[in-house]
Design an enzyme around this catalytic site. Sequence first.
Site, PDB file in Angstrom:
ATOM      1  NE  ARG A 167      -4.151   1.725   2.079  1.00 31.23           N
ATOM      2  CZ  ARG A 167      -4.466   2.583   3.055  1.00 31.23           C
ATOM      3  NH1 ARG A 167      -3.797   2.544   4.195  1.00 31.23           N
ATOM      4  NH2 ARG A 167      -5.445   3.450   2.916  1.00 31.23           N
ATOM      5  CG  HIS A 218      -1.493   4.987  -0.812  1.00 32.66           C
ATOM      6  ND1 HIS A 218      -2.375   5.651   0.025  1.00 32.66           N
ATOM      7  CD2 HIS A 218      -2.157   3.897  -1.259  1.00 32.66           C
ATOM      8  CE1 HIS A 218      -3.521   4.971   0.082  1.00 32.66           C
ATOM      9  NE2 HIS A 218      -3.400   3.901  -0.684  1.00 32.66           N
ATOM     10  CG  ASN A 223      -1.462   9.031   1.623  1.00 32.79           C
ATOM     11  OD1 ASN A 223      -1.612   7.973   1.023  1.00 32.79           O
ATOM     12  ND2 ASN A 223      -1.074  10.147   1.025  1.00 32.79           N
ATOM     13  CG  HIS A 233      -7.380  -5.098  -2.550  1.00 34.63           C
ATOM     14  ND1 HIS A 233      -8.483  -4.590  -3.204  1.00 34.63           N
ATOM     15  CD2 HIS A 233      -6.678  -4.017  -2.120  1.00 34.63           C
ATOM     16  CE1 HIS A 233      -8.439  -3.258  -3.168  1.00 34.63           C
ATOM     17  NE2 HIS A 233      -7.347  -2.898  -2.522  1.00 34.63           N
TER      18      HIS A 233
END
Length: 312
Positions: A58, A62, A90, A187
Site C-alpha cells: 500500500r 500510494h 494516507n 488486496h
Amino acid sequence: MRSITALFFLFCFLAPSALAQLRFGFYGRSCPRAESIVANVVANRFRRDRSITAALLRMQFHDCFVRGCDASLLIDPRPGRPSEKSTGPNASVRGYEIIDEAKRLLEAACPRTVSCSDIVTLATRDSVALAGGPRFSVPTGRRDGLRSNPNDVNLPGPTIPVGASIQLFAAQGMNTNDMVTLIGGGHSVGVVHCSLIQDRLADPAMDRSLNARLRNTCRSPNDPSVFLDQRTPFIVDNAIYGEIRRQRGVMRIDQNMGLDRSTRGIVSSFAQNNALFRTRFAQAMVKMGTIKVLTGRSGEIRRNCRVFNNGR
C-alpha cells in the site's frame, strides 16, 4: 535466471526513458550490501508481523501514484506545512518505521548513497516474496523528491467505478491488465475497515454466508477491520480472484472487476492460473516502480526519509 532476463527485457520495453538511469544492480559498487541490508530488515520484521506485506504494498502504491515513485509520501507534516501523509487516503498507511530502520543502517554503511524511494521499492519486493508471492528483481537508481503536498494526492477509493480506475491507471502509464493485477494482488493480503464496505454489506448479490460473517464482525465497536481475501489472507496469490468470481469480493472495486466486461476476463484468467498471476504481478510491480522516477541529478538522496535535506 530466465525470469530475471524476461523481466529485464519487459522493463526495457515498458520504460525506455527511465532505463537511462534505473538499472538492475545499481548499487553494486557504491553500496554492495544495499539490497541485503533492506532484505534483512524486512525479514526480521516479517517474522514478527506478516501483515507488513500489505502495509508495504500500500505504501509503494500510494507513493508512486502521486507524482511518481519519489518517496514524497514519507515526509512528515510540520506545523504550517502539511504533507501527503496529512491526507485522508494516507492516514492509515503504515510501515514507515521499517523504512526508517533500513535507512539508518544504510546511512551507516554507505552515507548519502541509497535513496528512500529505492528502499521502499526493495522492501516491498522482499515482503512480497516472504508472503509466498513471486521473487523478482527490480531496477534501482531512483532519487527522492523535493515536494510533498497534500493537494497532489488523488488516489482511488474503495467504491471507484472500474472505468474511472482504468483512467486513473492509464494516466500513470499502466493498462487495464496492470490495474486488475495490482489491485487484486495488493488486496490478496490486505484488510479494510468495516466503515468502507457498508455498500457491499447492503448488496443482495454478495455471497450470503460471507455477508453474514462480515456483518457479525462489523457489529463490534471501533470500526473493526476484515480481510479482503478470506481464503489466504497472508499469502500473495490468486485466491482473491476466485473469491470475486463467487460474489465474495469484500470491497466494491474488487467485486466490480469481476463483473465489468472490460476486466472480468482478466479476473477469470487469474482465478484459474496462479502461475499466470505470479508472472503478471511481478511484471506489474516492476512497471509501477518506474512511474515518473527521478534519476541522475534530479531530486536528492535524503539522509532522513521523513525530512528533506534542507530541513524544510
